[in-house]
Structure formats: structure tokens, C-alpha cells
Design a protein around this motif. Structure first.
Motif, PDB file in Angstrom:
ATOM      1  N   MET A 235       0.579  -1.734  -1.286  1.00 42.57           N
ATOM      2  CA  MET A 235       1.046  -3.010  -0.767  1.00 42.57           C
ATOM      3  C   MET A 235       2.523  -3.436  -1.332  1.00 42.57           C
ATOM      4  O   MET A 235       3.188  -4.256  -0.810  1.00 42.57           O
ATOM      5  N   LYS A 239       4.264  -3.166   4.125  1.00 44.32           N
ATOM      6  CA  LYS A 239       3.657  -4.178   4.654  1.00 44.32           C
ATOM      7  C   LYS A 239       2.499  -3.642   5.531  1.00 44.32           C
ATOM      8  O   LYS A 239       2.676  -3.178   6.652  1.00 44.32           O
ATOM      9  N   CYS A 245      -5.590  -6.274   6.717  1.00 48.03           N
ATOM     10  CA  CYS A 245      -5.649  -7.059   5.797  1.00 48.03           C
ATOM     11  C   CYS A 245      -7.086  -7.826   6.171  1.00 48.03           C
ATOM     12  O   CYS A 245      -7.819  -8.030   4.958  1.00 48.03           O
ATOM     13  N   ASN A 292       0.317  -9.345  -0.303  1.00 44.48           N
ATOM     14  CA  ASN A 292       1.123  -8.211   0.072  1.00 44.48           C
ATOM     15  C   ASN A 292       2.523  -8.824   0.329  1.00 44.48           C
ATOM     16  O   ASN A 292       3.601  -8.077  -0.073  1.00 44.48           O
TER      17      ASN A 292
END
Length: 763
Positions: A235, A239, A245, A292
């Protein structure tokens, strides 16, 4: 093209004579080479067969895996491979990859036994690479595993050319997906598949942990310390897709709430709420997507798709960055964010071209602001904010300052908090149907949470109280309300539904327990219908003598009541007597108190030592003590500064009454005063000084060099720079009695037109 090499048994194949020759070529002394050779040749091996050591092997080559010295020795071997590639580049036999138009040409990247080679995608250079590899293999003993090595081509290269190059490389395969240093090398549109290894690794790790054997506190530690650490590396560069996520968050939430008979248990709160800060009612878990972004705010180099991810994060991060004014030469008046206290950081007044003002240094003369120019071109509000920006005497360059972290340095933690705060402000979390809101009544709720997490009780008890307040405790009534399954009636008394309030406060059995307790909360009887309000009421005792201890004991009693309920619910055990329940609670509470007392004694000894170290040298002969006091009044821009100078032991040297412009903040005003006193001490050529101030906050920030905002950063930087100009310069806290005269002088300074100074004895 890029060639990723796989070394077969890289450490085991290192030839000792090659390593010795490399060290000689690199200029290591003979004694050092002898030492290293001794470390290599004195190794012996035996084999463990059925618990017995068998055999005795003396190696002739290789370096041991896991030895902290081995990676460095392998790098020395790799230096030979690196030099072969460099010489081939000098002969133009291979041509590397230029990472940017003005950037350097790179032919290879080595990290221990992970190797990448860059060259032109043609047969001639492929054959040259294989020739170099052959030479390196014969000299070092290394062997390239062609089956596991691979090559990556540009999209513009024809298939026939790719096949020819692969053939010239000994039959290497074309890379479709792969990793270098644990990160994906090929980024395609199917990013969820590429980064799917992160989810798989976390899931595999969670399956290894025995969920039933860990308390909720243990689960929290495992999730925060292990699970959240696993995706951090990736991370910080990429991205991650939003869906990934969410999947990772779901994995962590499932593990936290547990499972039974292969099915996930009920989730009483959303992961979004659990990701909130502890003082806001959450548990401080990380929001993966926000974390992130915070990690991506740290890198500053660009790279195609990666750069797009960084830009997405930086758009959020840039809002917290401001220009800290030094000499003002590199800061644009109208283009940069440079005015603290302004919502945009820029002037609210438009900049007409007729002003002919572009850079901030045009508003400065001799390290002071041009008041007339500023009031002429800016609104009164902007002008006041600009004049409150301290200017450095050192003439340093302007720089960027991160406003959300002391010291102005961006950290992932501060960036994450900023992103989460922005997300919370932009979109208020909708209250869930189950249980009360965890954010509650603003300041009162924050105080409640802060007190809970500071209690001297086991962490699992804190989480238990957290569940009681947030409605996440799986009592019968809550389960029935969520699932419409089971019986909501309390099994202990059979008279009412088993809610948190009934079970812990109002049940007949529980009331008998509370009657047997040494501590009674009669003042909270009227709040027994709402556990959260009842808890807030008893927290009012925290400021009285022994209040925190009483609250801690109460939490232990609540925990024992809950344990008894579970024993009857799941093991069908009879309830303990109230006296025994209280006895168990008191025993656990006393054990925790003893542990904390030991930590407190250790902390006290360390603090005493630090204070002795801090004040060492303050009372030596020749040291001049400068006691500083400031006085300001609301609504006035005047700052009165009083200073007394005393030479040890008690010779009064001088007194000063100084008048300055107030910056509107007591800590900044105190820093202005200390800054000014240092300047005057340098004028008097004093070499050993101690500056005493009543601002504990300022003294802490100076000691740790951690200014809380950009205005203080300028002053503290100057203070620390001037400190180095003295033979000895210390900072300490002053008490009310010793600083009384300085305070009188600071009040007197309000009525003077120019600074006043009284000298009593020559230093």
C-alpha cells in the motif's frame, strides 16, 4: 526489455576463492579477508535423524542462510556480476533503460539474490547478456535457473521478435505476472487479481490463529500488529482497488466477531465505526482505503499508473501543507498557501496586477514585515494574520510545513488521522438500527471514552465496557432483535428481557451482587435504565480521591457478572454467591493494581533521573539565570515582556521591560520573548545562561524540537540555532515565586513607549 533472474541455491553455490578474490579487488585489507575466511571455513554440519545427530560434514563452498553477515558477503559476490554489466555498457554491447528524459541509464537492479537486467530487446544484446552470465557462473559458482527466470517486453514488440529473443536467452519464458521484492512487476487492468495475493496471505494467516483461544483483546492485538502490517508494504507503493480494501476489512471484521460451526457470528457494529478513533467511540482499527491514501502521501517519485495513485492521495494531503516563511523569496503571495489561520491559506483579497507584488519577500524589510505595505494591499483580517507570522533572523529558505504533526514532518499516522477527519466531516456516519450511537454528546462522549481507555484494568475489560456502551454485547434481547431467534428473557431471573441494563444493573441476582460490594453508586440509581448514562454518571467520581480505583473495581464487578451469565448460558452452571462474585472481582482488581504500582515506581525513578540531568549545570558559578515573563490582554496587540538577569549564586545583573507585538497565542508570545532574550544575551556576550519560563508547553517543544504549528516552528528553529552560539544554554521551568519580579516588569512594559533596561552589576 527487463530480465528477471532466478539464482538456483544462490547462497549455497558461492565459491570461497571467488569471494576472497572479490574482497582483494575491492581493497579489503589482508587481516579482514583472513577473518572472513575463518568464519566461512570453520562451519560444520550434522544431520538430525529421529532426534539423534548423525554424520559430520565440512563444507567447501557456500554461505549460511540466516546468518546476518551472509547478505553482505553475497553482495560482494554480486559486485563482480555488476562490473561485468557495466563494462558491457561501456563497450556499447548492451544499452540500459533511461527512467526519464533527463534521468540516468539503468542496466541492472540487484537486491541480494533478486536481480533485474535492462537492455534493448534484440538478439545481439540477449546473446551478450547470456555471455556475461556464463562468465559469472564459471567464476562465482552461481547457476541461473532458466526455467524460473523470465523476460518482460514492451507492448510494441512483435511476437516473432519476442520468440527470437527468448530463444537467444536460453529458452526463458515471457513474464505475464511476477514479483520483485514482494511487489507485482506487471500492472494490468485486472488489478484485483494482481493484488489478490495480499488477501490470500492475510486469510492464510488468520486461519493459522485459533480464534476460540484468544480474548477480544488478543484478537485486537493480532489484527493491528499482524494483519494490518501485511499489506502496508504494497500500500505504500500502489493504490489498491476499493473492492480489495473492502474485502480485507471484511476478513478482519469476520475474525474479530468470530465464527461458530463454520459460520460467521453476528457483526454488532460496522467496520467503519470500529475504525473510528478511540476517543470517538471506535477501537482504532485502520480504515484500509484511508490508510492506503496516507501511505501514498509519503512517496514523491512518479511512475505511470503508480503516479496516478500517488496524485489521488496527494490531493488529500496537500490540504494540510502550508508554506513556512523564511526569507520569503520562493513563496508566491497569491499562488501558495502561506497564511496560518486562513481557511484557504491564501489571501482573501484579490491580487490586482497594479499591485506589482508577486513574492512574499517583497513584504519584508530587515527581518520585519512592512506594516504599511501589508495594510495597503490586504484586508484587515489578512493583514493581522500576516503580521502574526514570526520572521526568522537566520535568513533561511522557505519550506513546506505539514500542519497536522508537531515538527511539520509528514507521517503516515498524522496523514491517516487527517484523511479520516476529513471523511467524517464530509459524510456523517448514519446511526445503525442496533444499539445507541457511539459518538453521542460531543465533548462529554470524548471524555467518557478517554477515561475508559485510561482505566487501570485489563484491556479485555475495557473492550467489554466498550461493547456495553455501544450496544455490541450479545445479550439475549439484542440477539432476538437482530435475528428474531431465541428467547429474549433473562435466564438468571426469568422476569424481564435480558438487555445490557437489566443484566448488569437491574436483575435481582445482579442487585444482590451490588449490595455485597464495598462500593455503592447511589447517585446513579436514576440512570439504571441506560447503561451509557449510568457509566457517565459514575465517571464523575474520577476527580475525587480514589475515584479511578473505584471505577476500575466497578468494571471488574461488571465483568464477573457477565462471566457468570455466560457460565449459566453455555455450561448450565449455577450462579455463584454474591460474596464470591465480589471476591473474584476484588482479586483481579488488586492484581492489576500491584502490576501498575510497579510500573509507576519505575517511571518515577526515570523521571527523577531525567530532571536531575536537565538541571545539571544550572547552579554552577558564572551561570546567568534569565527569568522571562509575558503579559498580554485580550483584544490588544501589545505584548509586555519582563526579564530579570541574575548571576549565580544571587548577584542581580539587569532587568528589562520590553514591548512587542502580541501574536495572539500565549505559547507563541512566550517563544517571542525567549527569542528576544537570547538575542540580548548574545549582545551582552554572556557565555553560560539558563532561561527560565513558566510555559511548560514551550519548554517541551524546545526540548524535543517538535513545534506544534508553523509559526512556532520558525521561532523554535531560531532558538535552537542561537543556543549553539553559547558555551552553555539551558531551558527550565520557572516557579511562581522566582518569576514574580519578571511578571511585574512585564505589566510595567504595557505603559512604556520604548524598551527600558536597568543594569546593576557588570558581568
Amino acid at each position: 526489455m527487463a530480465i528477471k533472474l532466478d539464482m538456483a541455491k544462490a547462497y549455497d553455490r558461492v565459491e570461497w576463492h571467488f569471494l576472497q578474490a572479490m574482497m582483494q579487488k575491492m581493497g579489503f585489507c589482508a587481516q579482514w579477508i583472513t577473518w572472513i575466511t575463518s568464519c566461512l571455513k570453520t562451519v560444520t554440519y550434522s544431520f538430525n535423524c529421529n532426534g539423534e545427530n548423525r554424520g559430520f560434514v565440512v563444507p567447501k563452498r557456500g554461505i549460511r542462510q540466516g546468518d546476518p553477515l551472509s547478505p553482505y558477503l553475497f553482495l560482494i559476490c554480486s559486485e563482480g556480476f555488476s562490473n561485468l554489466l557495466k563494462k558491457a555498457e561501456e563497450r556499447n554491447d548492451i544499452k540500459g533503460l533511461r527512467i526519464s528524459r533527463q534521468g540516468p541509464i539503468i542496466t541492472h537492479l540487484f537486491f541480494a539474490d533478486d536481480s533485474l537486467i535492462f537492455c534493448k530487446a534484440n538478439k545481439q544484446q540477449a546473446k551478450e547478456v547470456m555471455k556475461i552470465l556464463k562468465t559469472y557462473e564459471e567464476a562465482s559458482g552461481q547457476l541461473i535457473n532458466l526455467e524460473k527466470s523470465s523476460v518482460f517486453f514492451s507492448k510494441n514488440m512483435a511476437m516473432e521478435q519476442r520468440q527470437d529473443v527468448c530463444s537467444s536467452l536460453g529458452g526463458m519464458t515471457e513474464m505475464k505476472q511476477g514479483k520483485y521484492l514482494g511487489l507485482p512487476m506487471v500492472i494490468s487492468r485486472t488489478k484485483e487479481q494482481i493484488f489478490g495475493f495480499i488477501k490470500k496471505n492475510i486469510k492464510r494467516k488468520m486461519q493459522d490463529w485459533r480464534n476460540k483461544l484468544l480474548s477480544t483483546a488478543g484478537k485486537e492485538v493480532m489484527l493491528k500488529a499482524v494483519s494490518m502490517a501485511m499489506p502496508t508494504y504494497a500500500m505504500s507503493v500502489f493504490k489498491l482497488p476499493r473492492k480489495l480494501c473492502k474485502n480485507i476489512s471484511a476478513l478482519m471484521a469476520n475474525y474479530w466477531w468470530g465464527e461458530a460451526n463454520g459460520k460467521n457470528k453476528l457483526h454488532w457494529l460496522s467496520w467503519k465505526k470500529m475504525s473510528m478513533n478511540r476517543n470517538a467511540g471506535g477501537l482504532g482499527f485502520k480504515d484500509i482505503e484511508a490508510y492506503n491514501k496516507a501511505l501514498l502521501g509519503k512517496p514523491q517519485q512518479n511512475a505511470s499508473w503508480i503516479w496516478q495513485g500517488l496524485l489521488g492521495a496527494r490531493s488529500s494531503i496537500e490540504k494540510g501543507v502550508i508554506r513556512r516563511i523564511g526569507n520569503g523569496r520562493s513563496t508566491s503571495i497569491w499562488g501558495h498557501r502561506w497564511i496560518p489561520g486562513s481557511s484557504s491559506g491564501r489571501p482573501t483579497s484579490l491580487g490586482p496586477q497594479s499591485y506589482n507584488l508577486k513574492m512574499v519577500h517583497e513584504l519584508i524589510s530587515h527581518h520585519r514585515w512592512k506594516r504599511n505595505t501589508i495594510f495597503q494591499h490586504f484586508t484587515p483580517s489578512d493583514a493581522e494574520k500576516i503580521l502574526n507570522i514570526p520572521l526568522s533572523l537566520m535568513g533561511r529558505e522557505d519550506n513546506f510545513y505539514w500542519q497536522h504533526n508537531p515538527g511539520g514532518i509528514y507521517t503516515v499516522s498524522s496523514g491517516y488521522k487527517c484523511i479520516m477527519k476529513e471523511s467524517t466531516n464530509a459524510k456523517q456516519i448514519a446511526p445503525e438500527a442496533a444499539g445507541p450511537s457511539i459518538t453521542g454528546e460531543g465533548q462529554q462522549a470524548r471524555q467518557m471514552w478517554n477515561t475508559l481507555w485510561k482505566l487501570n484494568i485489563k484491556h479485555k475489560l475495557k473492550i467489554f465496557i466498550w461493547k456495553c456502551i455501544t450496544g455490541a454485547l450479545p445479550v439475549r434481547a439484542a440477539i432476538f432483535r437482530k435475528t428474531r431467534l431465541g428467547d429474549p428473557v433473562c435466564r438468571l431471573c426469568g422476569e424481564d428481557q435480558e438487555t445490557v441494563e437489566h443484566l448488569l444493573l437491574n436483575c435481582q441476582h445482579t442487585q444482590q451482587v451490588w449490595k455485597a460490594a464495598l462500593i455503592q453508586w447511589d447517585g446513579a440509581i436514576d440512570q439504571k435504565g441506560d447503561f451509557k448514562r449510568w457509566w457517565i454518571r459514575i465517571l464523575e467520581a474520577k476527580n475525587r480521591q480514589g475515584g479511578m480505583e473505584h471505577i476500575g473495581l466497578t468494571a471488574n464487578i461488571l465483568w464477573q457478572v457477565w462471566k457468570e451469565r455466560n457460565s449459566k448460558e453455555f455450561e448450565n452452571k449455577t450462579s455463584c454467591s454474591p460474596a464470591r462474585t465480589i471476591g473474584k472481582a476484588q482479586k483481579e482488581w488488586l492484581e492489576q493494581e500491584e502490576v501498575m504500582k510497579g510500573k509507576t515506581r519505575l517511571s518515577t525513578r526515570e523521571t527523577s533521573f531525567n530532571q536531575e540531568e536537565q538541571y545539571q549545570g544550572c547552579n554552577e558559578d558564572g551561570t546567568i539565570k534569565l527569568e522571562v515573563a509575558t503579559t498580554s490582554q485580550n483584544g490588544q496587540a501589545t505584548l509586555g515582556i519582563g526579564v530579570t538577569a541574575t548571576k549565580h549564586p544571587s548577584f542581580r545583573l539587569a532587568e528589562w521591560a520590553l514591548k512587542e507585538r502580541s501574536k495572539g497565542d500565549p505559547v507563541i508570545d512566550e517563544a517571542v520573548a525567549v527569542h528576544l532574550v537570547l538575542c540580548k544575551a548574545l549582545e551582552h556576550q554572556w557565555s553560560r545562561i539558563t532561561i527560565c519560563s513558566q510555559s511548560q508547553d514551550l519548554m517541551r517543544q524546545i526540548k524535543h524540537n517538535s513545534p506544534s504549528n508553523s509559526r512556532l516552528a520558525t521561532l523554535i528553529e531560531d532558538i535552537l540555532s542561537m543556543q549553539k552560539l553559547f558555551r552553555m544554554c539551558l531551558f527550565s521551568l520557572a516557579n511562581d515565586d522566582s518569576i514574580k519580579r519578571s511578571r511585574e516588569l512585564s505589566s510595567h512594559a504595557f505603559g512604556i513607549l520604548v524598551d527600558e533596561e536597568w543594569n546593576f552589576l557588570s558581568a
